[in-house]
Scaffold this motif. Structure first.
Motif, PDB file in Angstrom:
ATOM      1  N   THR A 103      -4.967 -35.812 -17.306  1.00  0.00           N
ATOM      2  CA  THR A 103      -4.000 -36.031 -18.379  1.00  0.00           C
ATOM      3  C   THR A 103      -4.331 -35.144 -19.573  1.00  0.00           C
ATOM      4  OG1 THR A 103      -3.987 -38.323 -17.697  1.00  0.00           O
ATOM      5  CG2 THR A 103      -2.898 -37.822 -19.766  1.00  0.00           C
ATOM      6  N   CYS A 104      -3.316 -34.551 -20.151  1.00  0.00           N
ATOM      7  CA  CYS A 104      -3.488 -33.738 -21.363  1.00  0.00           C
ATOM      8  C   CYS A 104      -3.739 -34.667 -22.549  1.00  0.00           C
ATOM      9  CB  CYS A 104      -2.244 -32.893 -21.605  1.00  0.00           C
ATOM     10  SG  CYS A 104      -2.246 -32.040 -23.199  1.00  0.00           S
ATOM     11  N   THR A 105      -4.733 -34.310 -23.370  1.00  0.00           N
ATOM     12  CA  THR A 105      -5.056 -35.156 -24.531  1.00  0.00           C
ATOM     13  C   THR A 105      -3.971 -35.090 -25.602  1.00  0.00           C
ATOM     14  OG1 THR A 105      -6.326 -33.307 -25.426  1.00  0.00           O
ATOM     15  CG2 THR A 105      -7.565 -35.037 -24.292  1.00  0.00           C
ATOM     16  N   LYS A 106      -3.126 -34.069 -25.553  1.00  0.00           N
ATOM     17  CA  LYS A 106      -2.124 -33.925 -26.607  1.00  0.00           C
ATOM     18  C   LYS A 106      -0.756 -34.434 -26.149  1.00  0.00           C
ATOM     19  CE  LYS A 106      -0.441 -30.576 -29.967  1.00  0.00           C
ATOM     20  NZ  LYS A 106      -0.346 -29.147 -30.254  1.00  0.00           N
ATOM     21  N   CYS A 107      -0.254 -33.888 -25.019  1.00  0.00           N
ATOM     22  CA  CYS A 107       1.115 -34.241 -24.625  1.00  0.00           C
ATOM     23  C   CYS A 107       1.143 -35.375 -23.598  1.00  0.00           C
ATOM     24  CB  CYS A 107       1.855 -33.024 -24.087  1.00  0.00           C
ATOM     25  SG  CYS A 107       1.257 -32.440 -22.491  1.00  0.00           S
ATOM     26  N   ALA A 108      -0.027 -35.748 -23.076  1.00  0.00           N
ATOM     27  CA  ALA A 108      -0.172 -36.866 -22.138  1.00  0.00           C
ATOM     28  C   ALA A 108       0.470 -36.590 -20.780  1.00  0.00           C
ATOM     29  CB  ALA A 108       0.380 -38.173 -22.731  1.00  0.00           C
ATOM     30  N   VAL A 168       0.511 -25.814 -21.468  1.00  0.00           N
ATOM     31  CA  VAL A 168       1.590 -25.816 -22.461  1.00  0.00           C
ATOM     32  C   VAL A 168       1.019 -26.012 -23.866  1.00  0.00           C
ATOM     33  CG1 VAL A 168       3.686 -26.994 -23.206  1.00  0.00           C
ATOM     34  CG2 VAL A 168       3.269 -26.616 -20.770  1.00  0.00           C
ATOM     35  N   CYS A 169       0.179 -27.041 -24.047  1.00  0.00           N
ATOM     36  CA  CYS A 169      -0.377 -27.348 -25.377  1.00  0.00           C
ATOM     37  C   CYS A 169      -1.644 -26.563 -25.654  1.00  0.00           C
ATOM     38  CB  CYS A 169      -0.754 -28.823 -25.478  1.00  0.00           C
ATOM     39  SG  CYS A 169       0.529 -29.922 -24.948  1.00  0.00           S
ATOM     40  N   PHE A 170      -2.303 -26.111 -24.595  1.00  0.00           N
ATOM     41  CA  PHE A 170      -3.635 -25.509 -24.681  1.00  0.00           C
ATOM     42  C   PHE A 170      -4.639 -26.497 -25.273  1.00  0.00           C
ATOM     43  CE2 PHE A 170      -6.531 -21.771 -25.072  1.00  0.00           C
ATOM     44  CZ  PHE A 170      -6.384 -21.376 -23.769  1.00  0.00           C
TER      45      PHE A 170
END
Ligand code: ZN
Lengths: 384, 313
Positions: free
Chosen positions: B202-207, B219-221
């Motif tokens: 899971t991405c910590t920013k966009c989830a 996408v968010c890096f």
């Protein structure tokens, strides 16, 4: 800095050239480009070799082999490779060398001798070995899959794509460098054998041996070399994360970004009206439809209507691929540079039987993958 | 879905069995030697060495273009199959030598045969050893061995009966690779191989949940942080029906190539849809169709542990 194309050359493309080695093939295009510019290798400051994956021709670092045949010994020489867009990536490298001040006259030679290897198997190796390579069908399975999605979401029907085949194959008839010159009808395209449905045999360009060479020069040199330089009004090349989250692949974001940047560089606000001609790299017919939208020539979902209108055929308001595009010849590593060379020929009135009368501004699109790597360029008769 | 916390600085470790994925590429080629080298290859079968003239320089094997100027060769010459050894190296597979053929200016590299490596010396006179079964390749000249006489020769005009060039040299490459799984693929394919489950991060920013798992969100890096178990059930994003046959293909066409977004993930899994008629697939295996994995009996730690995806009616 103003930079122009001062010479272009192409080989006689063919399904298989048994008379020349890879090096001899590249040399043939260079000889023609030098003659077109009225230059010799002594006048060239730097050489860029652009060719597809080494796996296509079983020669790693082919530029070492080409040096001898090009007479490029002791010159700065690098190889650039970037999938289907390799030729345009090579051109961009030349422009950056001139802009950076390290060279004033740069020769780019792009080639592939695709008859020598196993094309789809080679292309399949662009897949991650852990993620999908086992199931890859070169780029064809992938492209067909997303065309299928576009058929459903954007109306890029099989019939609309067939019109691209009809148009480009007809236009290739007037291009002496094209090696496939046979007209087809929509019915013939629709009835042709499925390779990866919806892609059918006549949606697919030939597999070719061929090379293209283009000579770039800084402004003052360009004007001294020729009274008809083809000025570079803009050029760029973008990439995208292949398996980034939420990519629908219905549009190519790198293409949209590249087009916006080049239009800004070139002062273009209405590409459909302001360009007189376009050369786009269509590995399959369905790609040309998607480029119409990605380049902003029509709204999203408008590509089928645009091809049906006939406005992108010779005689229309924006002829696309007067050369016949990839349908006439498709030596992949050279193909993108051929698009640029054809655009330069158009704006300098050198396109012969496939000349768009009075063309002053040309749009170029190239790239590799379904949506991943995309380059755009604008070329004009006017110094900019 | 259940999750377990993990930080990116504390990278997961793959088990010993999951260090690398063996992969082999086999590629056939039909190479084009060009005119001069093509004649050189053709004439080897007749025990002749053909070189090319470039100003004062003679090259053997014959070359189409001068290495100095790029100009085409001014013509071919025949050289005697004898010369002097300019250098050599011995490997486990034999000895390679740089042989300067008499009258030529650029040494050619080839095998040295029947040498006693103790007494081998630079400057030794060598002569060609010919293959008994010429096939139109460089190995029609099997290599070089010590010369029986010390006589030297000058290049001469080519004979009038030169063979036409060899137009095509068949060749193949077999390349073996060991691709390191690394911590992310290692964890994923461990789970695939032993537990028959897929795992994303899971991405910590966009989830968003990314599969295959990776250290950063494209996408968010932003870094990814949490493992998520993923059911092998999803929706077709794109599909095509493969009829073409090509080298290296794993299964016999027709079959359905498919890009699938598994439930809860935001990325594509590439596989095949099976157990469906090719014509029916045009409408049934279409974007939006629901599919479920059919696991294989094999346990390889790769996506082929799934035989195919099956349409959910
Ligand atoms: Zn993210």
């Amino acid at each position: 800095m103003s930079i122009a194309i001062v010479g272009t050359g192409q080989t006689v493309h063919a399904r298989r050239r048994t008379d020349v080695s890879q090096a001899g093939l590249a040399r043939e295009a260079v000889i023609e480009a030098l003659a077109d510019a009225g230059l010799t290798m002594d006048d060239i400051d730097s050489v860029i070799v652009a060719s597809g994956p080494a796996m296509f021709g079983a020669v790693n670092q082919p530029e070492k082999w080409l040096v001898d045949a090009l007479g490029a010994r002791y010159k700065p020489l690098v190889r650039v490779t970037s999938g289907g867009g390799t030729g345009l990536a090579g051109a961009l490298a030349a422009i950056n060398q001139i802009n950076g001040g390290s060279a004033r006259r740069v020769l780019v030679v792009a080639y592939d001798k695709l008859s020598e290897g196993a094309l789809q198997a080679s292309i399949s190796t662009l897949y991650d070995p852990f993620w999908g390579r086992e199931f890859a069908v070169g780029i064809m399975g992938f492209a067909a899959a997303y065309w299928h999605a576009r058929i459903e979401k954007l109306g890029h029907t099989e019939e609309a794509a067939a019109l691209v085949a009809v148009k480009n194959r007809r236009q290739a008839m007037a291009n002496p460098k094209a090696h496939v010159r046979r007209e087809v009808t929509v019915d013939e395209v629709m009835a042709s054998r499925p390779l990866c449905w919806p892609i059918k045999l006549l949606d697919v360009p030939p597999i070719s041996d061929g090379a293209c060479a283009v000579i770039f020069a800084a402004g003052g040199d360009a004007e001294a070399i020729t009274d008809r330089p083809a000025w570079i009004h803009g050029m760029t090349y973008y990439s995208e994360a292949d398996n980034g989250a939420d990519r629908s692949m219905l549009q190519s974001e790198p293409l949209q970004i590249a087009a916006a940047k080049v239009y800004k560089q070139a002062g273009i606000t209405n590409p459909f009206r302001q360009f007189d001609v376009a050369e786009v790299q269509e590995p399959y017919t369905c790609f040309e439809l998607s480029y119409y939208e990605g380049l902003g020539l029509c709204p999203e979902g408008g590509a089928a209507e645009l091809i049906e209108s006939g406005e992108t055929a010779m005689g229309g308001s924006l002829p696309v691929n007067p050369s016949g595009g990839c349908m006439g010849a498709n030596p992949i590593g050279a193909t993108a540079l051929i698009r640029l060379a054809e655009a330069a020929m158009q704006v300098t009135g050198k396109a012969g039987d496939h000349q768009v009368v009075g063309a002053e501004r040309a749009l170029v699109q190239a790239g590799g993958g379904w949506a991943n790597l995309r380059g755009v360029a604008a070329v004009g008769a006017e110094k900019r | 879905m259940k999750g377990e916390t993990m930080t990116t600085t504390d990278a997961p470790t793959a088990s010993d069995e999951m260090e690398s994925l063996a992969a082999q590429l086999r590629m056939p080629y039909t190479l084009t030697p060009g005119w001069a080298t093509g004649i050189f290859l053709a004439e080897l079968g007749r025990h002749r060495l053909i070189g090319s003239r470039h100003g004062d320089t003679i090259s053997v094997p014959a070359q189409d273009f001068s290495g100095t100027s790029g100009e085409p060769t001014e013509g071919l010459v025949e050289v005697a199959p004898v010369g002097a050894l300019q250098g050599f190296t011995t490997t486990a597979d034999g000895t390679l030598g740089l042989v300067l053929i008499d009258g030529t200016d650029i040494p050619m590299i080839h095998r040295l045969l029947d040498f006693d490596s103790e007494t081998l010396q630079i400057g030794a006179r060598v002569e060609a050893v010919w293959s008994d079964k010429p096939v139109g390749s460089m190995l029609d000249l099997a290599g070089f061995a010590l010369a029986s006489s010390s006589e030297s020769f000058s290049p001469r005009a080519v004979p009038g009966d030169l063979l036409p060039p060899v137009l095509q040299v068949d060749y193949s490459m077999t390349l073996d690779y060991q691709h390191a799984y690394g911590p992310y693929y290692g964890t994923l394919f461990n789970a695939v191989k032993y537990d028959r489950r897929l795992r994303g991060v899971t991405c910590t920013k966009c989830a968003r949940v990314l599969l295959p798992p990776r250290a950063m969100c494209d996408v968010c890096f932003a870094p990814t942080s949490q493992w998520v178990d993923i059911d092998a059930v999803g929706t077709v994003q794109a599909s095509s029906i493969v009829h073409i046959e090509f080298i290296g293909q794993r299964m016999k066409p027709p079959y359905v190539y498919s890009e699938i977004v598994l439930d809860g993930t935001s990325t594509r899994l590439i596989h095949m849809i099976g157990d469906v008629d090719a014509e029916d697939a045009k409408t049934a295996a279409t974007p939006g169709a629901r599919v479920r994995a059919v696991w294989s009996d094999r346990r390889t730690g790769s996506l082929t542990d799934i035989d195919y995806f099956k349409l959910i009616p």
